[in-house]
Scaffold this motif. Structure first.
Motif, mmCIF file in Angstrom:
data_model
loop_
_atom_site.group_PDB
_atom_site.id
_atom_site.type_symbol
_atom_site.label_atom_id
_atom_site.label_comp_id
_atom_site.label_asym_id
_atom_site.label_seq_id
_atom_site.Cartn_x
_atom_site.Cartn_y
_atom_site.Cartn_z
ATOM 1 N N ALA A 75 22.629 -2.671 30.313
ATOM 2 C CA ALA A 75 21.653 -1.572 30.746
ATOM 3 C C ALA A 75 20.474 -1.174 29.862
ATOM 4 O O ALA A 75 21.011 -0.778 28.588
ATOM 5 C CB ALA A 75 22.376 -0.467 31.223
ATOM 6 N N ASP A 76 19.339 -1.161 30.243
ATOM 7 C CA ASP A 76 18.143 -0.853 29.092
ATOM 8 C C ASP A 76 18.494 0.686 28.915
ATOM 9 O O ASP A 76 18.717 1.623 29.696
ATOM 10 C CB ASP A 76 16.967 -1.087 29.864
ATOM 11 N N ALA A 77 17.987 1.198 27.530
ATOM 12 C CA ALA A 77 18.122 2.662 27.423
ATOM 13 C C ALA A 77 17.363 3.654 28.367
ATOM 14 O O ALA A 77 17.980 4.548 28.593
ATOM 15 C CB ALA A 77 17.514 2.740 25.888
ATOM 16 N N SER A 78 16.122 2.667 28.794
ATOM 17 C CA SER A 78 15.549 3.758 29.716
ATOM 18 C C SER A 78 16.335 3.875 31.215
ATOM 19 O O SER A 78 16.166 5.010 31.765
ATOM 20 C CB SER A 78 14.211 3.064 30.140
ATOM 21 N N VAL A 113 27.014 -2.289 19.154
ATOM 22 C CA VAL A 113 26.304 -1.765 20.262
ATOM 23 C C VAL A 113 27.261 -0.751 21.025
ATOM 24 O O VAL A 113 28.327 -0.944 20.998
ATOM 25 C CB VAL A 113 25.825 -2.948 21.256
ATOM 26 N N ALA A 114 26.367 0.054 21.749
ATOM 27 C CA ALA A 114 27.234 1.146 22.593
ATOM 28 C C ALA A 114 27.321 0.472 24.073
ATOM 29 O O ALA A 114 26.435 -0.309 24.487
ATOM 30 C CB ALA A 114 26.136 2.299 22.597
ATOM 31 N N THR A 115 28.266 0.970 24.716
ATOM 32 C CA THR A 115 28.520 0.660 26.047
ATOM 33 C C THR A 115 28.451 1.833 26.886
ATOM 34 O O THR A 115 28.772 2.986 26.625
ATOM 35 C CB THR A 115 29.707 -0.088 26.199
ATOM 36 N N VAL A 116 28.080 1.562 28.287
ATOM 37 C CA VAL A 116 28.033 2.808 29.401
ATOM 38 C C VAL A 116 28.926 2.198 30.631
ATOM 39 O O VAL A 116 29.123 0.730 30.625
ATOM 40 C CB VAL A 116 26.709 3.071 29.523
ATOM 41 N N HIS A 117 29.275 3.030 31.405
ATOM 42 C CA HIS A 117 30.026 2.634 32.512
ATOM 43 C C HIS A 117 29.066 2.586 33.834
ATOM 44 O O HIS A 117 28.680 3.770 34.015
ATOM 45 C CB HIS A 117 31.379 3.443 32.766
ATOM 46 N N LEU A 118 29.177 1.720 34.621
ATOM 47 C CA LEU A 118 28.652 1.564 35.930
ATOM 48 C C LEU A 118 29.591 1.551 37.007
ATOM 49 O O LEU A 118 30.446 0.742 36.719
ATOM 50 C CB LEU A 118 27.595 0.658 36.181
ATOM 51 N N ALA A 119 29.459 2.636 37.902
ATOM 52 C CA ALA A 119 30.433 2.796 39.026
ATOM 53 C C ALA A 119 30.173 1.672 39.942
ATOM 54 O O ALA A 119 31.059 0.935 40.550
ATOM 55 C CB ALA A 119 30.059 3.849 39.800
ATOM 56 N N ALA A 120 29.060 1.100 40.041
ATOM 57 C CA ALA A 120 28.593 -0.232 40.881
ATOM 58 C C ALA A 120 27.297 -0.660 40.597
ATOM 59 O O ALA A 120 26.386 -0.094 40.319
ATOM 60 C CB ALA A 120 28.723 0.377 42.641
ATOM 61 N N LEU A 121 27.329 -2.170 40.696
ATOM 62 C CA LEU A 121 25.998 -2.827 40.791
ATOM 63 C C LEU A 121 25.974 -3.619 41.768
ATOM 64 O O LEU A 121 26.885 -4.655 41.666
ATOM 65 C CB LEU A 121 26.116 -3.447 39.434
ATOM 66 N N ASP A 122 24.732 -3.464 42.635
ATOM 67 C CA ASP A 122 24.579 -4.331 43.924
ATOM 68 C C ASP A 122 23.346 -5.106 43.764
ATOM 69 O O ASP A 122 22.359 -4.827 43.515
ATOM 70 C CB ASP A 122 24.457 -3.080 44.992
ATOM 71 N N LEU A 123 23.441 -6.361 43.863
ATOM 72 C CA LEU A 123 22.722 -7.737 43.925
ATOM 73 C C LEU A 123 22.679 -8.055 45.327
ATOM 74 O O LEU A 123 23.422 -8.939 45.695
ATOM 75 C CB LEU A 123 22.921 -8.548 42.803
ATOM 76 N N VAL A 152 29.405 -2.220 30.468
ATOM 77 C CA VAL A 152 28.138 -2.910 30.077
ATOM 78 C C VAL A 152 27.455 -2.249 28.885
ATOM 79 O O VAL A 152 27.341 -1.067 28.296
ATOM 80 C CB VAL A 152 27.078 -3.040 31.249
ATOM 81 N N ILE A 153 26.826 -3.275 28.090
ATOM 82 C CA ILE A 153 26.156 -3.065 26.664
ATOM 83 C C ILE A 153 25.027 -2.335 27.213
ATOM 84 O O ILE A 153 24.446 -2.569 28.103
ATOM 85 C CB ILE A 153 25.845 -4.194 26.180
ATOM 86 N N THR A 154 24.444 -1.359 26.359
ATOM 87 C CA THR A 154 23.149 -0.480 26.483
ATOM 88 C C THR A 154 22.652 -0.879 25.108
ATOM 89 O O THR A 154 22.914 -0.628 23.794
ATOM 90 C CB THR A 154 23.267 0.772 26.968
ATOM 91 N N ARG A 155 21.175 -1.313 25.259
ATOM 92 C CA ARG A 155 20.343 -1.261 24.011
ATOM 93 C C ARG A 155 18.900 -1.100 24.662
ATOM 94 O O ARG A 155 18.418 -0.838 25.745
ATOM 95 C CB ARG A 155 20.280 -2.698 23.517
ATOM 96 N N ASP A 156 18.172 -0.773 23.623
ATOM 97 C CA ASP A 156 16.539 -0.462 23.844
ATOM 98 C C ASP A 156 15.553 -1.763 24.150
ATOM 99 O O ASP A 156 15.240 -2.352 22.963
ATOM 100 C CB ASP A 156 16.120 0.473 22.902
ATOM 101 N N TYR A 157 15.676 -2.350 24.921
ATOM 102 C CA TYR A 157 15.153 -3.682 25.311
ATOM 103 C C TYR A 157 13.576 -3.437 25.492
ATOM 104 O O TYR A 157 12.763 -4.462 25.085
ATOM 105 C CB TYR A 157 15.714 -4.520 26.567
ATOM 106 N N GLY A 158 13.655 -2.583 26.355
ATOM 107 C CA GLY A 158 11.808 -2.514 26.831
ATOM 108 C C GLY A 158 10.999 -2.236 25.827
ATOM 109 O O GLY A 158 9.605 -2.526 26.036
ATOM 110 N N SER A 159 11.031 -1.473 24.748
ATOM 111 C CA SER A 159 10.225 -0.877 23.699
ATOM 112 C C SER A 159 9.545 -2.423 23.251
ATOM 113 O O SER A 159 8.437 -2.060 22.590
ATOM 114 C CB SER A 159 10.818 0.022 22.694
ATOM 115 N N ARG A 160 10.126 -3.297 22.923
ATOM 116 C CA ARG A 160 9.540 -4.841 22.280
ATOM 117 C C ARG A 160 9.121 -5.617 23.475
ATOM 118 O O ARG A 160 8.973 -6.694 22.890
ATOM 119 C CB ARG A 160 10.756 -5.412 21.412
ATOM 120 N N MET A 161 9.007 -5.324 24.610
ATOM 121 C CA MET A 161 8.490 -6.047 25.687
ATOM 122 C C MET A 161 7.046 -5.701 26.226
ATOM 123 O O MET A 161 6.830 -4.563 26.223
ATOM 124 C CB MET A 161 9.484 -6.339 26.855
ATOM 125 N N ALA A 162 6.337 -6.734 26.666
ATOM 126 C CA ALA A 162 5.051 -6.224 27.463
ATOM 127 C C ALA A 162 5.171 -5.493 28.557
ATOM 128 O O ALA A 162 6.710 -5.903 29.250
ATOM 129 C CB ALA A 162 4.315 -7.794 27.697
#
Length: 241
Positions: free
Chosen positions: A20-23, A47-57, A67-77
């Protein structure tokens, strides 16, 4: 968690259920739930982790995910950012198909791959399968999250007849950056029934294994059956309209 939809990347190189992205964590108001380690093949990081009650694909739901959480978005276009990643364990109990040419994902428990069938490749460690480059045999990691065709360790590049390389700058891995070179290799690269020729590759003396990325896989349908620890790369059939 009943909100969205959000944009997730599907990454066969990502262990666990997902990321999960930090945002996204901030938007959903998720507290840090625990910690874990992540490796990019060169270095590990806490890395830190967070809990998701549900993920629907698309109606396929997994519940109670750590799931692991990190700041992915800040280094992406801006046009490449995503809210999270779906990892390989999300699809452990069925046949998962990434149909690149038709831009479709499929998941079913009623079909599967059988080891020994034509074009089916067995693996022991996800998703490392036999690859030949010309007449040189190697093992390649099928990684849909890698934005390249192939990354070769320098030693393998030289054994496979690689020549001069041009500087390609730093390749950004999850935890580290490695200097890379760029070259075009005639190959052919063979992965089961799939064959590619005259491919631009990256070369690094820091990367430990042959990596097969999305730019190579995008020409095929990638089938993964973790129940039988097998994969296949197949020419995609155009979807009926």
């Amino acid at each position: 968690n009943g909100e969205g939809p959000f944009t997730f990347a599907v990454d066969t190189g990502a262990s666990g259920m997902g990321r999960a992205d930090a945002s996204l964590v901030a938007r959903l108001g998720l507290p840090v739930h625990g910690s874990d380690e992540t490796s990019d093949g060169v270095a590990t990081a806490k890395v830190a982790t967070v809990h998701l009650a549900a993920l629907d694909l698309g109606g396929f739901v997994r519940k109670d995910l750590e799931v692991i959480t990190r700041d992915y978005g800040s280094r992406m276009a801006a046009d490449a950012k995503f809210d999270g990643i779906i990892g390989r364990e999300f699809f452990t109990d069925g046949l998962f198909v990434i149909d690149y040419p038709n831009r479709m994902l499929r998941f079913t428990r009623s079909a599967g791959l059988t080891r020994g069938d034509t074009g089916v490749l067995a693996y022991k460690r996800a998703f490392r399968v036999p690859v030949t480059i010309g007449d040189v045999a190697a093992e390649g990691n099928l990684d849909t999250g890698a934005n390249v065709a192939f990354v070769l360790p320098k030693s393998l590049f030289e054994r496979a007849g690689g020549g001069e390389t041009q500087a390609a700058g730093a390749g950004q891995l999850m935890n580290t950056a490695v200097e890379t070179g760029r070259a075009t290799m005639a190959g052919p690269f063979r992965i089961g029934a799939a064959e590619l020729r005259d491919i631009e590759v990256r070369v690094s003396d820091k990367y430990p294994e042959l990596l097969v990325g999305a730019h190579a896989l995008q020409h095929f349908a990638l089938l993964i059956d973790q129940r039988t620890q097998s994969v296949a790369l197949c020419p995609a059939v155009e979807a009926r309209r």
